[in-house]
Design an enzyme around this catalytic site. Sequence first.
Site, PDB file in Angstrom:
ATOM      1  N   CYS A  69      -5.821  12.552   2.185  1.00 50.14           N
ATOM      2  CA  CYS A  69      -7.024  12.019   1.543  1.00 50.14           C
ATOM      3  C   CYS A  69      -7.872  11.221   2.540  1.00 50.14           C
ATOM      4  O   CYS A  69      -7.452  10.168   3.013  1.00 50.14           O
ATOM      5  CB  CYS A  69      -6.585  11.140   0.364  1.00 50.14           C
ATOM      6  SG  CYS A  69      -7.886  10.129  -0.365  1.00 50.14           S
ATOM      7  N   CYS A  72      -8.741   7.692   1.439  1.00 53.04           N
ATOM      8  CA  CYS A  72      -7.533   6.856   1.525  1.00 53.04           C
ATOM      9  C   CYS A  72      -7.348   6.339   2.952  1.00 53.04           C
ATOM     10  O   CYS A  72      -7.074   5.149   3.165  1.00 53.04           O
ATOM     11  CB  CYS A  72      -6.287   7.644   1.116  1.00 53.04           C
ATOM     12  SG  CYS A  72      -6.279   8.221  -0.578  1.00 53.04           S
TER      13      CYS A  72
END
Length: 145
Positions: A69, A72
Amino acid sequence: MTDPLQIVCPHCDAVNRVPAARLADHPTCGACHRPLFTAEPVALDEPRFRKHLRASSIPLLVDFWASWCGPCRAMSPAFAAAAPTLEPQVRLVKVSTEEAPTLAQELSIQSIPTLAVFRQGREVARQAGAIPTSRILDWTRQALG
């Protein structure tokens, strides 16, 4: 006088009793003798997360994330930068949804990154999406009142 707090060691997961007034005195673990607070997030797998959630007297601020991600990874430094400010009143934790899919499903983590605040074993606030350090700090403080 208040009862001692239970602080789970970020290294060996031993549960330590620390008087609330002594949290800022850099307490160490009675089992492994390492610092109970490291001014950085603690990466936990599902069993360790459950132990910290169950046994910790201080709130947990959890970053649910995944290695693939991009947002993230972009938020990770901001989350880490919040740790020195929030500890020792809050334990910052990172849980990979890739490594703990059952936990992510149980907690209905539907997007990542997701921040969640847990107090006394219960979720009290949730924030989806990457946010900067200043917003992490403000949001956490607001969530904890």
